[in-house]
Every structure is written in C-alpha cells, then in structure tokens.
Design an enzyme around this catalytic site. Structure first.
Site, PDB file in Angstrom:
ATOM      1  N   ALA A  73       0.830  -1.208   0.000  1.00  0.00           N
ATOM      2  CA  ALA A  73       0.000   0.000   0.000  1.00  0.00           C
ATOM      3  C   ALA A  73       0.861   1.254   0.000  1.00  0.00           C
ATOM      4  O   ALA A  73       0.428   2.307  -0.447  1.00  0.00           O
ATOM      5  CB  ALA A  73      -0.944   0.001   1.192  1.00  0.00           C
ATOM      6  N   THR A  74       2.078   1.133   0.478  1.00  0.00           N
ATOM      7  CA  THR A  74       3.013   2.256   0.388  1.00  0.00           C
ATOM      8  C   THR A  74       3.183   2.643  -1.077  1.00  0.00           C
ATOM      9  O   THR A  74       3.093   3.820  -1.438  1.00  0.00           O
ATOM     10  CB  THR A  74       4.369   1.882   1.023  1.00  0.00           C
ATOM     11  OG1 THR A  74       4.160   1.650   2.424  1.00  0.00           O
ATOM     12  CG2 THR A  74       5.401   2.965   0.817  1.00  0.00           C
ATOM     13  N   ASN A 153      -4.956   3.776  11.083  1.00  0.00           N
ATOM     14  CA  ASN A 153      -4.277   2.577  11.563  1.00  0.00           C
ATOM     15  C   ASN A 153      -3.872   2.631  13.026  1.00  0.00           C
ATOM     16  O   ASN A 153      -3.638   1.611  13.646  1.00  0.00           O
ATOM     17  CB  ASN A 153      -3.043   2.293  10.703  1.00  0.00           C
ATOM     18  CG  ASN A 153      -2.222   3.533  10.446  1.00  0.00           C
ATOM     19  OD1 ASN A 153      -2.699   4.511   9.852  1.00  0.00           O
ATOM     20  ND2 ASN A 153      -0.986   3.520  10.891  1.00  0.00           N
ATOM     21  N   GLN A 181      -6.937  -0.312   6.262  1.00  0.00           N
ATOM     22  CA  GLN A 181      -7.446  -0.838   7.536  1.00  0.00           C
ATOM     23  C   GLN A 181      -8.941  -1.121   7.490  1.00  0.00           C
ATOM     24  O   GLN A 181      -9.452  -1.874   8.308  1.00  0.00           O
ATOM     25  CB  GLN A 181      -7.152   0.153   8.670  1.00  0.00           C
ATOM     26  CG  GLN A 181      -5.671   0.359   8.955  1.00  0.00           C
ATOM     27  CD  GLN A 181      -5.004  -0.840   9.609  1.00  0.00           C
ATOM     28  OE1 GLN A 181      -5.675  -1.737  10.147  1.00  0.00           O
ATOM     29  NE2 GLN A 181      -3.684  -0.879   9.567  1.00  0.00           N
ATOM     30  N   ALA A 202      -2.488  -6.707   0.980  1.00  0.00           N
ATOM     31  CA  ALA A 202      -2.856  -8.079   1.361  1.00  0.00           C
ATOM     32  C   ALA A 202      -2.532  -8.393   2.819  1.00  0.00           C
ATOM     33  O   ALA A 202      -3.300  -9.074   3.501  1.00  0.00           O
ATOM     34  CB  ALA A 202      -2.148  -9.082   0.438  1.00  0.00           C
ATOM     35  N   CYS A 328       5.417   1.935  12.630  1.00  0.00           N
ATOM     36  CA  CYS A 328       6.415   2.519  11.735  1.00  0.00           C
ATOM     37  C   CYS A 328       7.296   3.531  12.450  1.00  0.00           C
ATOM     38  O   CYS A 328       8.383   3.835  11.999  1.00  0.00           O
ATOM     39  CB  CYS A 328       5.731   3.200  10.556  1.00  0.00           C
ATOM     40  SG  CYS A 328       4.430   2.204   9.856  1.00  0.00           S
TER      41      CYS A 328
HETATM   42  C1  LIG Z   1       0.027  -0.761   6.686  1.00  0.00           C
HETATM   43  C2  LIG Z   1      -0.549   0.458   6.105  1.00  0.00           C
HETATM   44  C3  LIG Z   1      -0.031   1.014   4.926  1.00  0.00           C
HETATM   45  C4  LIG Z   1       1.199   0.474   4.246  1.00  0.00           C
HETATM   46  O1  LIG Z   1       0.973  -0.747   3.639  1.00  0.00           O
HETATM   47  P1  LIG Z   1       2.205  -1.654   3.152  1.00  0.00           P
HETATM   48  O2  LIG Z   1       1.580  -2.688   2.297  1.00  0.00           O
HETATM   49  O3  LIG Z   1       2.805  -2.196   4.415  1.00  0.00           O
HETATM   50  O4  LIG Z   1       3.150  -0.779   2.407  1.00  0.00           O
HETATM   51  C5  LIG Z   1      -0.656   2.119   4.400  1.00  0.00           C
HETATM   52  N1  LIG Z   1      -1.725   2.662   4.994  1.00  0.00           N
HETATM   53  C6  LIG Z   1      -2.249   2.176   6.130  1.00  0.00           C
HETATM   54  C7  LIG Z   1      -3.453   2.829   6.740  1.00  0.00           C
HETATM   55  C8  LIG Z   1      -1.674   1.058   6.735  1.00  0.00           C
HETATM   56  O5  LIG Z   1      -2.190   0.588   7.865  1.00  0.00           O
END
Ligand SMILES: *Cc1c(COP(=O)(O)O)cnc(C)c1O
Length: 404
Positions: A73-74, A153, A181, A202, A328
């Site tokens: 998601a990053t 999150n 989330q 995922a 993080c």
């Molecule tokens: C974990 C998270 C991310 C990052 O996702 P990754 O797949 O670990 O890069 C982004 N946004 C939120 C709200 C998250 O909880």
C-alpha cells in the site's frame, strides 16, 4: 494458549492457512511469468492473476480492469498521489489531505511540496475525524486531488468517506482513499462512495506481505495516472514489473475470504474488543480512549494509561505483542503524530498502547490480556509518585516543580 499473544493486527496479520494453501502451487508448479504469452506456463499464471484481480475488485465493488497490482500500500499510495499529481499538473497543483494519514501519504505529499505543489493538511477533531466541511472549504479551483484515509491505523477512527467522495465528485476533484485498515471490516463500494482511487494491501487482511493493489476508476470519470515505475508496460502501463503471481493469488483469496467472513467476523471482533475495553475499565482508573467512540474499527483499541510510560508497560507485559504509537515510528521515542493531531497531551500520548485484534484472536487470549494489563499497570503505578499524589487529592497543576 500459546504465548506471546498477538494483538498487533493493525501492523500486519497472520496469513490465513487457506490463503497459504491457495498460493503454494504457484511457487513450484505454476511458476510461469504472467507476461509470457507464448506457452502454457505463462497462460496459467496469467489466468490465476486475472482471477485474483476479479476477487480483489469484488471486495470494493470495482471491475477487474480497474485493479493495478503493486508491491504494497506504500507503493499504491505513492502511485495514486505522484501519478495524479504528474498527470494533472497542467490543471492545478493543489492537493488536500489530512494530518493523520499514513506516512506513505504524508511523506509523498511533502515530497511534492518540494517540487512546486501546495498541500493542505487538514486538521482532525479530538476523535481523529476529518469533517466534510473542512474538505469543502479547502478545495480551490486548482485542487486536483483529495486523499483522505477510510480508517486510521493507530486509533481506528473511520472517516465520512462516502460524503467526502460525493463532494469531490460534485466539485470535479479526484478522490483517493487509503482503505488498508477498512478492508474486510465494513462494506466498501467505490461506486456508492464515489471513490476514484483506493489503496489496499494483502498483509492487513490475512494475505502475504509485499503485494497490494490500487483501484483506478475507468469511467465517470476516467482517471489517468502517470507511472512512477518504468519498464515493460505491465498493468496497463501504470506499474511495470513482473507480477508476484503467488502473492497476487494469495491476495485474491484473502479478499474472497474477507467478504465471506465479514458478517460473522466483525461482530465477533467488536465483542472481543469491547470485552477488552470493559475489562480494562473495570480494573483501572485514569485511562483514556483514543479514537472515535462509535465510528471506530471493530478490532482496534487505543488507550492511554495515565502515569505509566507506554514503553515500560510494553516491557512489563512481554506476553502481549502490542504497539505503542505506530509500528512505523516505534523505533524512535517520538510522540505519535496521530495522537498529537488529536490534541492528546504529550504526557498522555507517551502512555498510549494500541491493541489490534484479528481473525485468530481467542476469548481466552482476551481474558489473559485483561488480567495482564490490569496487574502490570497497577504495579507500575505503585512506583509512580505522581499517581500517588493524584490519589491523595493533590492537583498536579498547582505543584511548584523545582528545576534541576
Ligand atoms: C500498513 C498500512 C499502509 C502500508 O501498507 P504496506 O503494504 O505495508 O506498504 C498504508 N496505509 C495504512 C493505513 C496502513 O495501515
């Protein structure tokens, strides 16, 4: 019951055994490159990817053609924001987001600020919610993108995303939401909620790490993104790179299971989370909930335990895998920027712990956790002169502290 107990499901989740089983053949048997168009190995890999694409789309009410696979998601957040900023820079260079987005949104926006874009970081209320009105007031003629997360999150607060989506749609501004989330916790529908770009990953929904998606709307309006990764032109040119076939297959299965289990899982999580909160409240005073009392993820509980350092509390209850602040940023002892944006005082912010329940959390584990938390906090408070003073009725604000 096995120790330690995992209560950090906002950081990552266990891969569901059914997800793993679905993935396994794609490592050693069906190991073709999904972009190989000339043979059976490639065709079967591609078919598996397309099946997963439909499964991911279904979770959010999107068509399979609107799903772009990424590495996390990053990356999805980077692609949404950088990609839209670059594509629509002639239209305008103003972006609206909130102060408590994930770092992958905030840092990307800050990066854009260095190259001529202007970003409005909206404040949130004391519960961590963005108001629709504040978004409306922030939108200007040169605004090209609004990025507001569906659910936070750290504190689990859920934003009025459908209202923000409708507003952006009416004002002709692209709307991106980080729904990492929220996925699997309540129904998401990109049509009803008027979402143009949506990030998922995922590993927060019992799938593998390192595979994720960005939903990119194809019509009404058609959203275009400039790629941030250049190469073979995979994923409709938006994300080059050989697809992680086993990961994508697992992600698809995880989405299918999320839909299948949601109706039963969400009330179960909510009940266990409420039990945890009630148990802590019954055993301790001077504790504070961080986050919204009702618009809240069913599996998140963020609590400040006054007069107890979050780090000492975690050390004192190593049987519980929890997090203080965000995973993080927990490498440093800086106060969480999310709690700061809520207006939680420096002192209380340092005492906060995030509990994240998940599909595999049991009743027995919650019973154990309540007992462990209550006894550990009591023990630490017994050592706290401040807590003792408060209990004796001293108003701490009236005390003249001497500098040394
Ligand atoms: C974990 C998270 C991310 C990052 O996702 P990754 O797949 O670990 O890069 C982004 N946004 C939120 C709200 C998250 O909880």
């Amino acid at each position: 019951m096995k120790l330690p107990i995992y209560l950090d499901n906002q950081a990552t989740t266990q891969v569901d055994p059914d997800v793993l089983q679905t993935m396994l053949p794609y490592f050693t048997q069906i190991y073709g490159n999904a972009a190989s168009r000339n043979h059976e190995f490639g065709w079967t890999a591609e078919a598996a990817v397309e099946k997963a694409r439909a499964q991911v789309g279904r979770l959010i009410g999107a068509s399979d053609k609107e799903i772009i696979f990424t590495s996390g998601a990053t990356e999805s957040n980077n692609l949404a924001i950088m990609g839209a900023a670059e594509m629509y820079k002639e239209k305008g260079r103003h972006i609206v987001t909130s102060a408590i987005e994930h770092k992958s949104v905030l840092d990307t926006c800050e990066h854009l600020e260095k190259s001529g874009y202007t970003v409005t970081f909206l404040p949130v209320d004391r519960y961590g919610q963005v108001s629709v009105d504040s978004v409306r007031q922030a939108i200007r003629p040169d605004t090209i993108l609004v990025s507001i997360m569906t659910a936070n999150n750290e504190i689990g607060t859920i934003n009025p995303v459908a209202e923000i989506g409708a507003l952006c749609h009416d004002m002709g501004v692209i709307f991106h939401t980080d729904a990492v989330q929220a996925a699997g916790k309540f129904p998401l529908d990109v049509e009803k909620m008027k979402i143009d770009l949506l990030s998922l990953t995922a590993h927060k929904i019992y799938g593998p790490k390192g595979v994720a998606a960005l939903y990119v709307r194809r019509r009404n309006p058609r959203v275009r993104l400039a790629p941030i990764m250049h190469g073979g032109g995979h994923e409709r040119g938006m994300r080059s790179g050989t697809l992680n076939v086993p990961g994508i297959v697992g992600f698809g299965k995880a989405c299918e299971l999320a839909m299948k289990y949601m109706d039963a899982e969400v009330p179960r999580l909510r009940r266990l989370r409420d039990k945890l909160w009630d148990g802590i409240r019954a055993g301790l005073d001077e504790i504070y909930l961080n986050g919204h009392p009702t618009d809240h993820l069913p599996n998140n509980l963020n609590v400040s335990f006054a007069f107890v350092e979050g780090e000492s509390l975690m050390m004192g209850m190593k049987e519980l895998a929890v997090s203080s602040g965000s995973a993080c940023t927990s490498a440093s002892l800086e106060v969480s920027y999310v709690l700061r944006a809520l207006g939680v005082g420096e002192d209380l912010a340092h005492t906060s712990i995030r509990f994240g329940l998940g599909r595999f959390t049991t009743e027995e584990e919650i019973d154990f956790a309540i007992e462990k938390i209550v006894t550990t906090v009591k023990k630490l408070r017994d050592l706290s002169p401040l807590y003792e003073m408060v209990k004796e009725g001293v108003d701490l604000k009236s005390v003249q502290w001497t500098a040394h």
